[in-house]
Design a protein around this motif. Structure first.
Motif, PDB file in Angstrom:
ATOM      1  N   ILE A 133       0.677  -1.102  -0.171  1.00  0.00           N
ATOM      2  CA  ILE A 133       0.020   0.039  -0.139  1.00  0.00           C
ATOM      3  C   ILE A 133       0.867   1.144   0.212  1.00  0.00           C
ATOM      4  N   ARG A 134       0.701   1.961  -0.989  1.00  0.00           N
ATOM      5  CA  ARG A 134       1.289   3.473  -0.815  1.00  0.00           C
ATOM      6  C   ARG A 134       0.094   4.506  -0.724  1.00  0.00           C
ATOM      7  N   SER A 135       0.280   5.377   0.350  1.00  0.00           N
ATOM      8  CA  SER A 135      -1.002   6.191   0.669  1.00  0.00           C
ATOM      9  C   SER A 135      -0.484   7.444   1.045  1.00  0.00           C
ATOM     10  N   ASP A 136      -1.369   8.451   1.106  1.00  0.00           N
ATOM     11  CA  ASP A 136      -1.250   9.887   1.461  1.00  0.00           C
ATOM     12  C   ASP A 136      -1.656   9.984   2.921  1.00  0.00           C
ATOM     13  N   GLY A 137      -1.766   8.940   3.822  1.00  0.00           N
ATOM     14  CA  GLY A 137      -2.041   9.000   5.319  1.00  0.00           C
ATOM     15  C   GLY A 137      -0.882   9.231   6.108  1.00  0.00           C
ATOM     16  N   PRO A 138      -0.731   9.331   7.441  1.00  0.00           N
ATOM     17  CA  PRO A 138       0.345   9.430   8.254  1.00  0.00           C
ATOM     18  C   PRO A 138       1.141   8.178   8.002  1.00  0.00           C
ATOM     19  N   HIS A 195     -12.700   6.081  15.340  1.00  0.00           N
ATOM     20  CA  HIS A 195     -14.379   6.185  14.734  1.00  0.00           C
ATOM     21  C   HIS A 195     -14.947   6.568  15.901  1.00  0.00           C
ATOM     22  N   ARG A 196     -14.910   5.848  16.910  1.00  0.00           N
ATOM     23  CA  ARG A 196     -15.910   6.138  18.183  1.00  0.00           C
ATOM     24  C   ARG A 196     -14.874   5.097  19.425  1.00  0.00           C
ATOM     25  N   PRO A 197     -15.376   5.525  20.531  1.00  0.00           N
ATOM     26  CA  PRO A 197     -14.343   4.957  21.466  1.00  0.00           C
ATOM     27  C   PRO A 197     -14.153   3.546  21.360  1.00  0.00           C
ATOM     28  N   GLY A 198     -12.883   3.128  21.480  1.00  0.00           N
ATOM     29  CA  GLY A 198     -12.415   1.829  21.371  1.00  0.00           C
ATOM     30  C   GLY A 198     -12.240   1.210  20.026  1.00  0.00           C
ATOM     31  N   LYS A 199     -12.863   2.139  18.968  1.00  0.00           N
ATOM     32  CA  LYS A 199     -12.802   1.719  17.592  1.00  0.00           C
ATOM     33  C   LYS A 199     -11.815   2.424  16.755  1.00  0.00           C
ATOM     34  N   LEU A 200     -10.490   1.912  16.451  1.00  0.00           N
ATOM     35  CA  LEU A 200      -9.420   2.625  15.909  1.00  0.00           C
ATOM     36  C   LEU A 200      -9.711   2.875  14.754  1.00  0.00           C
ATOM     37  N   ASN A 201      -9.380   4.148  14.096  1.00  0.00           N
ATOM     38  CA  ASN A 201      -9.765   4.910  12.693  1.00  0.00           C
ATOM     39  C   ASN A 201      -8.303   4.294  12.002  1.00  0.00           C
ATOM     40  N   VAL A 202      -8.213   3.300  11.418  1.00  0.00           N
ATOM     41  CA  VAL A 202      -7.186   2.644  10.604  1.00  0.00           C
ATOM     42  C   VAL A 202      -7.341   3.489   9.205  1.00  0.00           C
ATOM     43  N   GLY A 203      -8.488   3.716   8.576  1.00  0.00           N
ATOM     44  CA  GLY A 203      -8.846   4.240   7.444  1.00  0.00           C
ATOM     45  C   GLY A 203      -8.032   5.661   7.364  1.00  0.00           C
ATOM     46  N   ALA A 204      -7.938   6.374   8.426  1.00  0.00           N
ATOM     47  CA  ALA A 204      -7.442   7.764   8.496  1.00  0.00           C
ATOM     48  C   ALA A 204      -6.053   7.639   8.663  1.00  0.00           C
ATOM     49  N   ALA A 205      -5.585   6.714   9.237  1.00  0.00           N
ATOM     50  CA  ALA A 205      -4.082   6.646   9.419  1.00  0.00           C
ATOM     51  C   ALA A 205      -3.405   6.146   7.922  1.00  0.00           C
ATOM     52  N   VAL A 206      -4.175   5.375   7.291  1.00  0.00           N
ATOM     53  CA  VAL A 206      -3.621   4.842   5.789  1.00  0.00           C
ATOM     54  C   VAL A 206      -4.058   5.896   4.779  1.00  0.00           C
ATOM     55  N   SER A 249      -5.683   7.918   1.457  1.00  0.00           N
ATOM     56  CA  SER A 249      -6.191   7.311   0.107  1.00  0.00           C
ATOM     57  C   SER A 249      -4.814   6.885  -0.767  1.00  0.00           C
ATOM     58  N   GLY A 250      -5.053   5.971  -1.480  1.00  0.00           N
ATOM     59  CA  GLY A 250      -3.722   5.721  -2.388  1.00  0.00           C
ATOM     60  C   GLY A 250      -4.011   4.396  -3.247  1.00  0.00           C
ATOM     61  N   LYS A 251      -2.933   3.525  -3.242  1.00  0.00           N
ATOM     62  CA  LYS A 251      -3.395   2.252  -3.883  1.00  0.00           C
ATOM     63  C   LYS A 251      -2.728   1.012  -3.317  1.00  0.00           C
ATOM     64  N   LEU A 252      -3.422   0.039  -3.609  1.00  0.00           N
ATOM     65  CA  LEU A 252      -3.080  -1.294  -3.155  1.00  0.00           C
ATOM     66  C   LEU A 252      -2.455  -2.300  -4.579  1.00  0.00           C
ATOM     67  N   THR A 253      -1.131  -2.632  -4.479  1.00  0.00           N
ATOM     68  CA  THR A 253      -0.620  -3.472  -5.460  1.00  0.00           C
ATOM     69  C   THR A 253      -0.376  -4.703  -4.781  1.00  0.00           C
ATOM     70  N   VAL A 311     -10.179   1.745  -1.135  1.00  0.00           N
ATOM     71  CA  VAL A 311     -11.376   1.985  -0.961  1.00  0.00           C
ATOM     72  C   VAL A 311     -11.809   2.850   0.197  1.00  0.00           C
ATOM     73  N   SER A 312     -11.305   2.510   1.297  1.00  0.00           N
ATOM     74  CA  SER A 312     -11.445   3.258   2.582  1.00  0.00           C
ATOM     75  C   SER A 312     -10.159   3.268   3.217  1.00  0.00           C
ATOM     76  N   GLY A 313      -9.149   2.364   3.217  1.00  0.00           N
ATOM     77  CA  GLY A 313      -7.903   2.290   4.008  1.00  0.00           C
ATOM     78  C   GLY A 313      -7.995   1.463   5.096  1.00  0.00           C
ATOM     79  N   GLU A 314      -9.431   0.878   5.429  1.00  0.00           N
ATOM     80  CA  GLU A 314      -9.570  -0.041   6.469  1.00  0.00           C
ATOM     81  C   GLU A 314      -9.169  -1.431   6.085  1.00  0.00           C
ATOM     82  N   ILE A 315      -8.273  -1.541   5.242  1.00  0.00           N
ATOM     83  CA  ILE A 315      -7.766  -2.977   4.667  1.00  0.00           C
ATOM     84  C   ILE A 315      -8.665  -3.998   3.987  1.00  0.00           C
TER      85      ILE A 315
END
Ligand SMILES: [Zn+2]
Length: 304
Positions: free
Chosen positions: A81-86, A114-125, A127-131, A149-153
């Motif tokens: 994955i190469r993406s523009d998130g942190p 996303h909400r308490p206890g639910k890590l926001n993986v999509g925000a960390a990843v 947008s970008g591409k999966l190869t 699609v969402s970076g949520e893997i």
């Protein structure tokens, strides 16, 4: 947890493993993984922050699903994955023996929810591409690429499978984390086989939309991969094929590092050989350090 059915080959202890099955009158292929220990190992090596641990853990688990069709001794599958998130991106490599290794480009990033206890993986990843590259030794490698699609893997693997491999699939991945580290990790994947009818498709769609619990919840409750597939598919005639161990394993070696050094070319190598301290190389996948003295580097130039 050993009260649950175990497929032939599934380990009796708490080792990580993948199990495969067919179900719904042979119309679907289903796989499930328990990957707790290998995600713990990834955390130990890379010292990832919580959201990076979740992202990398899901990514390693998903890569093992994709690699399950590899057959040849030297075959490997690389997901990138190469993406523009942190996080900037991740790389994972799996072989045909259930070994996987990987890393995040930026292992320590701020954790958001996303909400308490639910890590926001999509925000960390971001947008970008999966190869995905499948390497079959001498044959031409297979390369597929999709936009994230969402970076949520899990959703990104689902989209990759549908668009690049034309295999409609349901992918669920999860990593449980508390203040001590990784409490559980795993996932399941269900794929439609050729000839699957509308009835099977809508049955599965209902299972997904019907509030089936998170895989982390099921693992925390002590369910094994067989039980998770059993519950998701709700098919008493599910046929488990086999269980196989999976693990985090790097295959780096001094010889491999030497080959990498020689690959940079005589001119650059000569430049490096001028440093009396020699050089240190570090493996991205396992952090193993390899020291090459000035003499070692000089010897590589003449070898070339
Ligand atoms: Zn290594």
């Amino acid at each position: 947890m050993n009260d649950f059915y175990l497929a032939p080959g599934s380990p009796m202890d708490d080792s990580d493993y993948i199990v495969t099955a067919t179900a719904l009158s042979g119309k679907v292929r289903a796989l499930a993984i328990r990957s707790t220990k290998l995600v713990q190992e990834a955390l130990r090596i890379h010292k990832t922050s919580p959201v990076a641990t979740a992202a990398l853990g899901r990514f390693l688990t998903g890569t093992l699903f994709l690699a399950d069709t590899l057959k040849g001794e030297g075959d490997s599958l690389t997901a990138n994955i190469r993406s523009d998130g942190p996080l900037q991106g991740m790389t994972a490599v799996a072989d045909s023996h259930g070994n996987v290794r990987g890393y995040c480009l930026e292992p320590v990033v701020e954790t958001t929810y996303h909400r308490p206890g639910k890590l926001n993986v999509g925000a960390a990843v971001g947008s970008g591409k999966l190869t995905v590259v499948k390497d079959f030794g001498l044959k031409e490698p297979y390369v597929g690429q999709v936009e994230l699609v969402s970076g949520e893997i899990a959703e990104d693997f689902t989209y990759y499978l549908a668009s690049s491999e034309q295999t409609p699939s349901i992918v669920s991945l999860g990593v449980g984390i508390d203040s001590e580290g990784v409490t559980c990790a795993g996932g399941f994947m269900v794929q439609l086989l050729p000839g699957a009818d509308e009835e099977t498709i809508s049955y599965l769609e209902n299972r997904v939309s019907g509030g089936f619990p998170d895989v982390t919840f099921l693992l925390t409750e002590g369910m094994n991969p067989e039980k998770i597939l059993d519950m998701f598919l709700g098919d008493k005639d599910i046929c488990f094929l086999d269980g196989r161990k999976v693990a985090y394993k790097c295959n780096c070696s001094r010889e491999r590092m030497e080959r990498n050094l020689m690959a940079i070319g005589k001119k650059d190598l000569t430049e490096l050989s001028e440093d009396p301290k020699g050089i240190d190389l570090e493996c991205h996948f396992c952090d193993q350090r390899y020291h090459f003295s000035q003499e070692d580097v000089k010897a590589l130039i003449t070898e070339e």
